[in-house]
Design a protein around this motif. Structure first.
Motif, PDB file in Angstrom:
ATOM      1  N   PHE A 216       0.858  -1.180   0.000  1.00  0.00           N
ATOM      2  CA  PHE A 216       0.000   0.000   0.000  1.00  0.00           C
ATOM      3  C   PHE A 216       0.897   1.233   0.000  1.00  0.00           C
ATOM      4  CE2 PHE A 216      -1.686  -3.441   2.623  1.00  0.00           C
ATOM      5  CZ  PHE A 216      -2.811  -3.787   1.894  1.00  0.00           C
ATOM      6  N   GLY A 217       0.642   2.176  -0.901  1.00  0.00           N
ATOM      7  CA  GLY A 217       1.510   3.343  -0.939  1.00  0.00           C
ATOM      8  C   GLY A 217       0.809   4.545  -1.517  1.00  0.00           C
ATOM      9  N   TYR A 218       1.495   5.652  -1.430  1.00  0.00           N
ATOM     10  CA  TYR A 218       0.995   6.932  -1.937  1.00  0.00           C
ATOM     11  C   TYR A 218       2.207   7.656  -2.511  1.00  0.00           C
ATOM     12  CZ  TYR A 218      -1.399  11.440  -2.024  1.00  0.00           C
ATOM     13  OH  TYR A 218      -1.966  12.622  -2.414  1.00  0.00           O
ATOM     14  N   PRO A 219       2.059   8.288  -3.677  1.00  0.00           N
ATOM     15  CA  PRO A 219       3.247   8.866  -4.314  1.00  0.00           C
ATOM     16  C   PRO A 219       3.910   9.957  -3.474  1.00  0.00           C
ATOM     17  CG  PRO A 219       1.392   8.771  -5.845  1.00  0.00           C
ATOM     18  CD  PRO A 219       0.853   8.450  -4.492  1.00  0.00           C
ATOM     19  N   ILE A 220       5.220   9.883  -3.364  1.00  0.00           N
ATOM     20  CA  ILE A 220       6.021  10.969  -2.799  1.00  0.00           C
ATOM     21  C   ILE A 220       7.463  10.762  -3.233  1.00  0.00           C
ATOM     22  CG2 ILE A 220       6.412   9.820  -0.558  1.00  0.00           C
ATOM     23  CD1 ILE A 220       6.320  12.646   0.748  1.00  0.00           C
ATOM     24  N   THR A 221       8.096  11.835  -3.617  1.00  0.00           N
ATOM     25  CA  THR A 221       9.509  11.821  -3.988  1.00  0.00           C
ATOM     26  C   THR A 221      10.315  11.782  -2.686  1.00  0.00           C
ATOM     27  OG1 THR A 221       8.910  13.187  -5.852  1.00  0.00           O
ATOM     28  CG2 THR A 221      11.263  13.094  -5.307  1.00  0.00           C
ATOM     29  N   PRO A 222      11.409  11.072  -2.615  1.00  0.00           N
ATOM     30  CA  PRO A 222      12.143  10.352  -3.656  1.00  0.00           C
ATOM     31  C   PRO A 222      12.057   8.821  -3.552  1.00  0.00           C
ATOM     32  CG  PRO A 222      13.607  10.911  -1.860  1.00  0.00           C
ATOM     33  CD  PRO A 222      12.217  11.193  -1.386  1.00  0.00           C
TER      34      PRO A 222
ATOM     35  N   SER B 124       8.250   8.776   2.152  1.00  0.00           N
ATOM     36  CA  SER B 124       9.361   9.627   2.537  1.00  0.00           C
ATOM     37  C   SER B 124       8.830  10.607   3.570  1.00  0.00           C
ATOM     38  CB  SER B 124       9.919  10.345   1.304  1.00  0.00           C
ATOM     39  OG  SER B 124      10.995  11.180   1.702  1.00  0.00           O
ATOM     40  N   SER B 125       9.713  11.245   4.244  1.00  0.00           N
ATOM     41  CA  SER B 125       9.472  11.982   5.494  1.00  0.00           C
ATOM     42  C   SER B 125       8.079  12.580   5.728  1.00  0.00           C
ATOM     43  CB  SER B 125      10.542  13.055   5.607  1.00  0.00           C
ATOM     44  OG  SER B 125      11.799  12.442   5.400  1.00  0.00           O
ATOM     45  N   PRO B 126       7.575  13.489   4.886  1.00  0.00           N
ATOM     46  CA  PRO B 126       6.241  14.048   5.200  1.00  0.00           C
ATOM     47  C   PRO B 126       5.166  12.966   5.219  1.00  0.00           C
ATOM     48  CG  PRO B 126       7.330  15.360   3.495  1.00  0.00           C
ATOM     49  CD  PRO B 126       8.145  14.113   3.666  1.00  0.00           C
TER      50      PRO B 126
ATOM     51  N   LEU C 128       7.703  20.805   4.309  1.00  0.00           N
ATOM     52  CA  LEU C 128       7.876  20.238   2.979  1.00  0.00           C
ATOM     53  C   LEU C 128       9.346  20.039   2.661  1.00  0.00           C
ATOM     54  CD1 LEU C 128       6.095  19.244   0.717  1.00  0.00           C
ATOM     55  CD2 LEU C 128       6.009  21.559  -0.211  1.00  0.00           C
ATOM     56  N   GLY C 129      10.209  20.815   3.334  1.00  0.00           N
ATOM     57  CA  GLY C 129      11.648  20.619   3.244  1.00  0.00           C
ATOM     58  C   GLY C 129      12.141  20.663   1.821  1.00  0.00           C
ATOM     59  N   ASP C 130      12.802  19.596   1.409  1.00  0.00           N
ATOM     60  CA  ASP C 130      13.188  19.469   0.003  1.00  0.00           C
ATOM     61  C   ASP C 130      13.093  17.995  -0.368  1.00  0.00           C
ATOM     62  OD1 ASP C 130      15.439  18.132   0.897  1.00  0.00           O
ATOM     63  OD2 ASP C 130      16.810  19.805   0.516  1.00  0.00           O
ATOM     64  N   ILE C 131      13.529  17.667  -1.559  1.00  0.00           N
ATOM     65  CA  ILE C 131      13.438  16.253  -1.968  1.00  0.00           C
ATOM     66  C   ILE C 131      14.816  15.602  -1.976  1.00  0.00           C
ATOM     67  CG2 ILE C 131      11.295  16.534  -3.265  1.00  0.00           C
ATOM     68  CD1 ILE C 131      13.066  16.591  -5.829  1.00  0.00           C
ATOM     69  N   GLY C 132      15.791  16.318  -1.387  1.00  0.00           N
ATOM     70  CA  GLY C 132      17.148  15.771  -1.310  1.00  0.00           C
ATOM     71  C   GLY C 132      17.328  14.915  -0.071  1.00  0.00           C
TER      72      GLY C 132
END
Lengths: 252, 353, 75
Positions: free
Chosen positions: B26-32, B79-81, B112-116
């Protein structure tokens, strides 16, 4: 001469006093679920998902495999259960705060995906367990502990009609609003709940039964007066009936 | 021995989960981390499993809870958020003693920070993260092969302890491509789960999986049981030691930062500096005893992290009363190189540079 | 074909939804309290013969506290 018992409470309904207040109709809804599962012969393949609110203790009254979901998340938990055990009969039992407020995203998407689960939605227009606060289904003018002057349309919006919304979603196979305020309505509710489970068994899609119910304690009414309010105030705003039935559409 | 293949860290995690017998994702899109759901959306159904793109991370984690209650191997990644949104279900899973794998490819925050890449979620991962007194077992891979191996291990540990297990990577690990030797684990299902999971109550009373304990003393009892379980997890402590034996200074770093620091340590060794590395692989449980033993030998410590200083608290707790740890934090938003860690290490060594 | 109603007094919460449901109007609130402190529902003995065995009271009872019996001629 032989005496027969007319009343037959299903075995899955645990023989113990409930914690519900006098006149609270959760007990009737519990019994109807128990009867439906028993009539369909699926008790031993059923997995229940209980929610947050007075009915969190569903598992004390129905002798079923049960998992407790966080507030509003029962349809997501049920999705996980059904995907893991597609042969199981899976249902959630949720109140109006749980389903129509905090759990709005989960119920909408569970229905829209057409998850083969059944949702029993008990709408009593108030947060019961936390002490009678305003719910998303609280009627305009109805006094609660967080709208002491009565729900205000301008400030708090109109009560949400969930059955109408759920019926509009593609994955919904069956959606019905019932009440348990009269013998006739209880019998109708029984039929609807049984049908909802039957649709799940037939793999038709998502099935949803909204049960209008009382909360005499938080309505500050006697059980009899509360029951009368269902007909006088709730049903006019939350009309009873079938809002979607894909079998009826298919047959047309 | 199977062929080596080139995989991104994210792909390695997805392939490892498939090889480990995962039945539901089960997932939801988020980078990275999007490579994981993208790969699984195609491959998991082929393997007979269920892939669901949930309406939110809140829902994804609660779907994980539901599948876990049925005793099947299941995973969610984010990822984090997104991991912040999952904390509700993780807390309920810990309270209900449910096994599940949660992957966090840590990105920059707060907000939201960044995607790095970043290691800003160390506290969240190792302190439970949600409400209540609980822990998740946390595995922190430093290479793509390790991401593959630890994802497999995560399923075993989740079922062994009936507890959520987190794989904590970052944007570096997820996007980095490295050779991996895929393999099939000994265990791909958990038949013992039949003793507690939900299947329908056939010939037995209904089972209740819950985290509500209202009766007098019941919650205290549950918390005590959980504490004993977390204590038992000490058996899982893992860490890599690199050139620590004669080291005067021990660098402590985890995940991709641990691996970058290893290059720095190697280079400084070649230049004659007595420096070594401890790379914790389990962040909870933390390799405190190992660090304490090194401290008892009179070694000094420097903790390197990709944040403002989180794991350094655990290092200091481990060696308290005998030693202290210096700290160097590389800020998120850029990728550290081995050179970036040279000056802080030499400073901690007291060496001229 | 006489019928009768049996109240499980330990389960009755005195909500009186059964009173409202009974087409014969024979159910009333007694003056007795059960252990939980509720004044339980009852059918006075002299009116029990009026019970038709429809079980409407049981259908409306949220507490599974009512049993209804009918007597049939043996076949």
């Amino acid at each position: 001469m032989q005496e027969i018992r007319v009343t037959n409470y299903p075995e899955v309904l645990v023989d113990r006093p409930t914690h519900y207040c006098p006149g609270c109709q959760h007990g009737i809804a519990h019994r109807l679920v128990a009867e439906a599962l028993t009539d369909l012969g699926v008790v031993d393949k059923t997995i229940a998902v209980s929610s947050i609110g007075c009915s969190v203790f569903l598992y004390n009254y129905l002798n079923l495999d049960t998992v407790e979901a966080p507030h509003g998340r029962a349809p997501a938990v049920a999705t996980g259960v059904k995907r893991a055990r597609p042969d199981a009969v899976v249902f959630t039992y949720q109140g109006d705060g749980d389903l129509a407020s905090i759990g709005m995203a989960e119920i909408m998407h569970c229905a829209n995906r057409g998850e083969r689960v059944t949702v029993i939605f008990v709408n009593n227009t108030v947060y019961g367990m936390t002490g009678g606060q305003m719910a998303p289904t609280t009627l305009v003018g109805q006094k609660t502990t967080t709208c002491p002057g009565g729900r205000c349309l301008e400030r708090e919006g109109a009560p949400i009609r969930m059955s109408e919304i759920i019926a509009s979603l593609g994955g919904t196979a069956y959606c019905e609003r019932v009440a348990v305020n009269t013998v006739k309505n209880v019998l109708g509710a029984k039929k609807a709940i049984r049908k909802a489970f039957q649709y799940q068994l037939d793999g038709k899609g998502f099935s949803f039964v909204e049960v209008l119910s009382t909360c005499p304690t938080n309505w500050r009414m006697t059980p009899v007066a509360a029951n009368e309010r269902v007909a006088s105030e709730m049903i006019p705003y939350f009309p009873l009936g079938t809002f979607k039935d894909i079998a009826a559409t298919e047959g047309a | 021995m199977s062929e080596r293949v080139f995989l991104k860290g994210n792909e390695a995690i997805a392939r490892a989960a498939l090889a480990a017998g995962m039945r539901c994702y089960f997932g939801y899109p988020i980078t990275p981390q999007n490579d994981i759901p993208e790969l699984l959306s195609a491959e998991l159904p082929k393997a007979g499993g269920e892939f669901v793109q949930a309406e939110s991370e809140v829902a994804a984690a609660n779907m994980l809870l539901g599948a876990a209650a049925c005793g099947v191997r299941a995973m969610t990644t984010s990822s984090s958020p997104g991991i912040s949104l999952m904390q509700e279900a993780i807390s309920y899973m810990a309270g209900s003693e449910l096994p599940g794998v949660i992957v966090n490819m840590n990105r920059g925050g707060p907000g939201l920070g960044d995607i790095g890449p970043s290691q800003g979620d160390y506290y969240q991962a190792t302190r439970g993260g949600g409400h209540g007194d609980y822990r998740t077992l946390v595995l922190a891979p430093g290479t793509v092969q390790e991401a593959y191996d630890l994802t497999m291990l995560a399923f075993d540990l989740a079922f062994h302890y009936r507890n959520p297990v987190m794989v904590l990577g970052d944007a570096i690990l997820g996007q980095m491509k490295e050779p991996v030797t895929p393999h099939t684990p000994a265990r791909t299902a958990d038949p013992e789960a039949a003793s507690w999971c939900l299947q329908g109550a056939v010939g037995r009373p209904g089972r209740i999986i819950k985290s509500l304990f209202l009766e007098d003393g019941a919650l205290a009892g549950q918390n005590t049981r959980l504490a004993a379980k977390y204590q038992a997890m000490e058996a899982e402590v893992r860490a890599e030691q690199f050139l620590v034996e004669d080291a005067e200074l021990v660098v402590v770093a985890y995940g991709s930062i641990g691996r970058i620091a290893k290059s720095t340590v190697r280079k400084l060794r070649n230049a004659g500096h007595k420096v070594g590395l401890v790379r914790p692989i389990t962040l909870f449980p933390f390799p405190s005893a190992m660090l304490r033993a090194l401290a008892d030998q009179g070694k000094r410590f420097l903790t390197l992290e990709h944040n403002l200083g989180q794991m350094v608290d655990d290092v200091r707790l481990a060696i308290r009363t005998v030693a202290d740890s210096a700290f160097h934090g590389h800020l998120p938003g850029n990728l550290p190189t081995p050179n970036d860690f040279e000056a802080p290490i030499l400073t901690a060594l007291g060496a001229d540079h | 074909m006489p019928s009768r109603v049996q109240f499980r007094e330990d389960r009755c919460k005195g909500c009186l939804l059964c009173v409202q449901a009974c087409p014969s109007g024979i159910i009333q609130q007694s003056s007795r309290f059960n252990q939980q402190g509720y004044k339980v529902a009852e059918v006075p003995a002299e009116r029990m013969a009026e019970c038709k065995g429809c079980a409407f009271c049981a259908i409306m009872c949220p507490d599974f506290a009512i049993h209804v019996f009918k007597t049939k001629e043996a076949a």
